[in-house]
Write an enzyme that holds these catalytic residues in place. Sequence first.
Site, short mmCIF file in Angstrom:
data_model
loop_
_atom_site.label_atom_id
_atom_site.label_comp_id
_atom_site.label_asym_id
_atom_site.label_seq_id
_atom_site.Cartn_x
_atom_site.Cartn_y
_atom_site.Cartn_z
CD GLU A 518 -2.66 -0.90 -0.05
OE1 GLU A 518 -3.02 0.22 -0.89
OE2 GLU A 518 -3.09 -1.82 0.20
CG ASP A 586 1.82 -7.81 -5.52
OD1 ASP A 586 1.81 -7.54 -4.88
OD2 ASP A 586 1.03 -7.97 -6.99
#
Length: 682
Positions: A518, A586
């Site tokens: 995030e 990711d």
Amino acid sequence: MRILCSFLLLFVTTFSASQSTPSSSAERPKEIPNFDVTAMDKTIDPCVDFYQFACGNWMKNNPIPADKSSWGRYYELRERNIYILHDILEQAQASVKHDPIEQKVGDYYAACMDEITIEKQGTAPLTASINQIAAVKSKQEFIQQAGVMQRNGIRALFTFEQMPDMHDSRQTVANLDQGGLTLPDRDYYIKDDAKSVETRQKYLEHVQKMFELVGDKPDLAAAEAQTVLAVETGLAKPSMDRTARRDPKNLDHKMEVTEIAAAAPNFELTEYFAGSGAPKFTSLNVSNPDFFKAVNIQIGSTSLDDWKTYLRWRALDTYAPTLPKAFVDEDFRFNGSYMSGQKEIEPRWKRCVRSTDQQLGMALGQLYVDKTFGQEGKERTLKMVQAIEAAMHQDIGQLTWMSDTTRQKAYEKLNAVVNNIGYPDKWRDYSTVVVMRDDYAGNVTRASAFEVQRQINKIGKPTDKKDWEMTPPTVNAYYRADMNDISFPAGILQPPFYGKAMDDAVNYGAIGVVIGHELTHGFDDRGRKFDPDGNLKDWWTPEDAKAFEERASCTADEYSSFVAVKDDKGEVKLNGRLTLGENTADNGGLKLAYMALTNIIGSTPVKPLDGYTPQQRFFIAYGQIWCQNVADQQARKWAIIDSHSPGRWRVNGVVQNSAAFAEAFDCKAGQAMVSKNACRVW
């Protein structure tokens, strides 16, 4: 239009008319391990196929349940949360004295579970909308009716909502956007490959059947289905595709109300806004002006009767989950079975739990947090967030391709990130939402209307950066570029993502990567275009922006080579541009979490556990949160609409770019998990 990047896909599930409740403790999900050696296939070399190594036995031993279209370890947590919420709602619906919050969610759940009353009511919940549509006598009244339906939560024709001003995020403005489609994406209407043609035919059959269920003769229903497809195809053609919408600059069109009203006069926008219930405004953002200009022509050229048929369908499709079993079964047959590959519909009690969370989620979430999370969980998670933010500060400082000018701006943005953990500081007030124990469809309509109005009321006011996008029981997390904040609902802060007694290596490999993911969204191909305050502002030097785009293109090209699904319908590869932000997050999240773990361990020797070093446990923990099995139909749909890569590529695609992974497992150049041209942005 919101700039929100979530860790997982937000799943939309079809409703079940089958009623059953958990009958024994044996049906309840087992405790979920953080680190599961039994899930691993140790016959596989981790340097050849790490995903299979970490998840092989789990995939073999955990086939997709009949009432699901996919199944993964995070689904196991979602399932566990469903049982916790079920216990809360069963107690709340009992005929004893409750506080107002318990009473409201309990009554809502009870109404949803009352199939006898729902069957007796038949199509009565549709009557008001159908009669209003039938009474429409002009194109102007058609637009007004579309507005009435939108205020009740029925998406039709276009989208009208609120958003932070893209150039002054302190203020909330009105936003006008494309919309009105039933199928998941514009491509379903306009592509001419065999699968798309088949899907449109199945959709026609579905729409016809639904019209027949409300009493239309087969010939009329078939003609109505053709009308719906034609109207929606007209809406799809000028709709901007998902990849283009990833660039916020493509959605940035500040206009005067008079300007867009003049460009698309058939929309009657001046009158529409006046009757929308929104505070008065004179300017707004129009995400896709070309959509309104094109559909303006369509409104004029399409007959009023055809538009009324379209509105009637949008009402029917929206209400279907609240209607008797025949409607629910047909809705599932198309959306659940054909589109997603789900073999059976879920038990009704699970659907009712999810419906309560969807419509009254902050009330239900308050009860959930009291039972499962608390202040201690908030403090533990904040400590991890701060450790990973420190790692990102360290990482930015080490970037050789970034100039000091841009680096200082990056530090400023990182330091400004707001952390929301577990649950909001202020709970939402649902006291004005009328909930009745014998009116499930009415409850859904009133709760939907409440939320639509709550959002619209924000227009013209200071932006509320503490208003959450997800409910506390949600197994997910998100970053909002226009708020520059990250949020981690209590629902995800449990095994397999986080364990109180688990070693740091496993926790940082799981929830630590989520946190890093995030954070990285604030600096991905979309997030990097917003400044520390959430404004769309270029804070990069031209040279640094070029260097970033070169690295981002490497990632996009890499993931575009990965196969999402291969079956008798052919092979579908990932769209590396659509998934670029999530793939960047990711890769970056894994890097940041590993750096944070390394900072914690330092030079202190740590003994292996379960036969694996802390470094290996970190990567295995990461791999295992993505163990999953997916039906081919669902995989195909996700390849079109989902900005996330499938679990296999969220694992293998990341570790093959990681030098730390190669070192941890002693992988050699030339092995599959060691990329010849490793891609790295952050």
